[in-house]
Motif scaffolding. Structure first.
Motif, short mmCIF file in Angstrom:
data_model
loop_
_atom_site.label_atom_id
_atom_site.label_comp_id
_atom_site.label_asym_id
_atom_site.label_seq_id
_atom_site.Cartn_x
_atom_site.Cartn_y
_atom_site.Cartn_z
N GLU A 267 0.82 -1.22 0.00
CA GLU A 267 0.00 0.00 0.00
C GLU A 267 0.85 1.27 0.00
O GLU A 267 0.38 2.33 -0.41
N THR A 268 2.11 1.14 0.47
CA THR A 268 3.00 2.31 0.47
C THR A 268 3.96 2.31 -0.73
O THR A 268 4.87 3.13 -0.79
N GLY A 269 3.74 1.38 -1.67
CA GLY A 269 4.55 1.35 -2.88
C GLY A 269 5.81 0.50 -2.78
O GLY A 269 6.68 0.61 -3.64
N LEU A 270 5.91 -0.33 -1.77
CA LEU A 270 7.09 -1.19 -1.61
C LEU A 270 6.69 -2.66 -1.68
O LEU A 270 5.51 -3.00 -1.62
N ARG A 271 7.68 -3.51 -1.80
CA ARG A 271 7.46 -4.95 -1.80
C ARG A 271 8.26 -5.59 -0.68
O ARG A 271 9.32 -5.09 -0.30
N ALA A 272 7.75 -6.72 -0.18
CA ALA A 272 8.44 -7.44 0.89
C ALA A 272 9.33 -8.52 0.29
O ALA A 272 8.88 -9.31 -0.55
N GLU A 273 10.57 -8.55 0.73
CA GLU A 273 11.53 -9.53 0.23
C GLU A 273 11.36 -10.85 1.00
O GLU A 273 11.31 -10.86 2.23
N ALA A 274 11.30 -11.96 0.26
CA ALA A 274 11.17 -13.28 0.89
C ALA A 274 12.49 -14.02 0.94
O ALA A 274 12.59 -15.05 1.60
N PHE A 275 13.51 -13.51 0.26
CA PHE A 275 14.78 -14.24 0.12
C PHE A 275 15.83 -13.68 1.06
O PHE A 275 16.09 -12.48 1.07
N GLY A 276 16.45 -14.57 1.87
CA GLY A 276 17.60 -14.20 2.68
C GLY A 276 17.34 -13.15 3.73
O GLY A 276 18.13 -12.22 3.90
N ASN A 277 16.23 -13.27 4.46
CA ASN A 277 15.91 -12.25 5.46
C ASN A 277 16.77 -12.32 6.71
O ASN A 277 17.08 -11.32 7.32
N ARG A 278 17.13 -13.55 7.14
CA ARG A 278 17.99 -13.74 8.31
C ARG A 278 17.45 -13.03 9.54
O ARG A 278 18.13 -12.24 10.19
N GLY A 279 16.20 -13.28 9.87
CA GLY A 279 15.62 -12.74 11.09
C GLY A 279 15.03 -11.36 10.97
O GLY A 279 14.54 -10.81 11.96
N SER A 280 15.07 -10.76 9.79
CA SER A 280 14.49 -9.43 9.59
C SER A 280 13.52 -9.47 8.41
O SER A 280 13.61 -10.34 7.54
N TRP A 281 12.59 -8.53 8.44
CA TRP A 281 11.77 -8.29 7.24
C TRP A 281 12.46 -7.18 6.45
O TRP A 281 12.95 -6.21 7.02
N ARG A 282 12.48 -7.33 5.12
CA ARG A 282 13.12 -6.33 4.27
C ARG A 282 12.14 -5.87 3.20
O ARG A 282 11.41 -6.68 2.61
N PHE A 283 12.15 -4.59 2.94
CA PHE A 283 11.21 -4.00 1.99
C PHE A 283 11.97 -3.09 1.03
O PHE A 283 12.88 -2.35 1.43
N ALA A 284 11.59 -3.16 -0.24
CA ALA A 284 12.21 -2.32 -1.26
C ALA A 284 11.26 -2.20 -2.44
O ALA A 284 10.23 -2.88 -2.51
N GLU A 285 11.61 -1.33 -3.40
CA GLU A 285 10.77 -1.18 -4.59
C GLU A 285 10.91 -2.39 -5.49
O GLU A 285 9.97 -2.79 -6.17
N THR A 286 12.12 -3.00 -5.52
CA THR A 286 12.38 -4.19 -6.33
C THR A 286 12.99 -5.26 -5.45
O THR A 286 13.94 -4.98 -4.71
N VAL A 287 12.46 -6.46 -5.52
CA VAL A 287 12.94 -7.55 -4.67
C VAL A 287 13.25 -8.77 -5.52
O VAL A 287 12.81 -8.89 -6.66
N VAL A 288 14.01 -9.71 -4.96
CA VAL A 288 14.34 -10.94 -5.66
C VAL A 288 13.14 -11.87 -5.66
O VAL A 288 12.79 -12.44 -6.69
N GLU A 289 12.53 -12.04 -4.51
CA GLU A 289 11.36 -12.90 -4.38
C GLU A 289 10.38 -12.22 -3.44
O GLU A 289 10.71 -11.92 -2.29
N GLU A 290 9.17 -11.97 -3.91
CA GLU A 290 8.22 -11.20 -3.13
C GLU A 290 7.40 -12.08 -2.19
O GLU A 290 6.99 -13.18 -2.56
N VAL A 291 7.16 -11.57 -0.98
CA VAL A 291 6.29 -12.24 -0.03
C VAL A 291 4.85 -12.02 -0.46
O VAL A 291 4.44 -10.87 -0.69
N PRO A 292 4.03 -13.07 -0.58
CA PRO A 292 2.61 -12.87 -0.92
C PRO A 292 1.93 -12.06 0.18
O PRO A 292 2.06 -12.35 1.37
N HIS A 293 1.25 -11.00 -0.22
CA HIS A 293 0.59 -10.16 0.78
C HIS A 293 -0.89 -10.49 0.89
O HIS A 293 -1.47 -11.11 0.00
N GLU A 294 -1.48 -10.06 1.97
CA GLU A 294 -2.90 -10.29 2.18
C GLU A 294 -3.71 -9.54 1.14
O GLU A 294 -3.32 -8.44 0.70
N PRO A 295 -4.83 -10.09 0.72
CA PRO A 295 -5.67 -9.41 -0.26
C PRO A 295 -6.29 -8.14 0.33
O PRO A 295 -6.42 -8.02 1.53
#
Length: 295
Positions: A267-295
């Motif tokens: 909703e804020t224009g970013l995507r959630a990264e699903a790859f290599g988080n290592r205990g953190s959530w990561r967000f960016a405009e472009t990601v390697v693998e996106e986390v499926p978000h709630e509808p």
């Protein structure tokens, strides 16, 4: 009207403060006891057995710490505690011979009767080795006294500590002082115990946030609303790292799932990264693998 039901541990809420303090204290004592036990067996156990025992200790410690705090923090703290405990055992081992001399050594007046040096090897320092005999009766002292430099001449009279069993080289009382090694070992063990305390603190902080969200839900209020608002603000204004990611610690948002956080990011224009988080959530405009978000 009936009062809202109190949250209990059966509903998956946080354990009591007393339980957490007891678990943290017990885990800290376990770290100290394990280090002392490993020091005790290090003189007789093989290197392979010691590695296996340290590995088992790390697994048990990680399981205990996981009950105190977040998985990522617990694993990192367990690794740190094992490494510094092993280092503490090594440093204490350097003082093992000094301690033995202090405990069973005999103080004897001796005379230096011979000296030899290590063979020259480039710029490497040459240790000196001295053959000693008792000044009182001329008896030979078992073993050679070693120093890191040429300190004594032949004919010099000294006071040394002599091991009656002949297992430890003779040393002067000043050389047989384990204070520095023991202080260093104690300092390293404090770091290991502090790692346990940090996990307990992080876990308490996380559980405190979870308790607030649950209490808000019991009162009929949106328990995650504040967390969602804070996450939105962070995603809008938070600094990105050198790879362009905004990092978020999941334990700071116990009321949100990663899928819900991904929806807020979308909703804020970013995507959630699903790859290599290592205990953190990561967000960016472009990601390697996106986390499926709630509808």
């Amino acid at each position: 009207m009936n009062a809202p039901a109190e949250p209990t541990e059966a509903t998956g809420t946080r354990p009591s403060r007393t339980f957490q303090v007891a678990l943290a204290s017990g885990t800290g004592c376990y770290v100290l006891a394990a280090a002392c036990g490993m020091y005790a067996v290090s003189g007789s156990a093989s290197a392979f057995l010691q590695v296996c025992l340290w590995g088992l200790h790390g697994i048990v410690l990680a399981l205990l710490l996981r009950r105190l705090g977040p998985t990522g923090t617990a694993l990192g703290a367990a690794l740190l505690a094992v490494v510094v405990s092993a280092a503490a055992g090594y440093v204490a081992g350097l003082a093992r011979e000094d301690i033995a001399l202090r405990q069973r050594g005999e103080q004897v007046e001796v005379t230096v009767v011979a000296e030899r040096l290590d063979p020259a090897e480039g710029r490497k320092g040459r240790h000196s080795y001295y053959t000693l005999e008792r000044a009182e009766d001329g008896g030979t002292v078992p073993g050679e006294m070693e120093t890191t430099s040429d300190l004594y001449d032949v004919g010099r009279r000294l006071t040394v500590l002599v091991d009656p069993e002949g297992e430890v080289r003779p040393r002067t009382p000043g050389q047989a002082d384990p204070a520095a090694e023991l202080a260093g070992s104690a300092g390293l063990m404090l770091v290991a115990v502090a790692a346990v305390g940090r996990v307990a603190w992080r876990g308490r902080r996380r559980e405190g946030g979870g308790g607030s969200a649950l209490a808000a839900g019991v009162a009929g209020q949106p328990g995650t609303a504040d967390q969602e608002a804070r996450l939105r603000e962070l995603l809008r204004t938070g600094p990105a790292d050198r790879r362009g990611y905004i990092r978020v610690h999941p334990e700071d948002y116990p009321g949100l799932t990663q899928q819900r956080a991904a929806r807020i990011a979308w909703e804020t224009g970013l995507r959630a990264e699903a790859f290599g988080n290592r205990g953190s959530w990561r967000f960016a405009e472009t990601v390697v693998e996106e986390v499926p978000h709630e509808p």
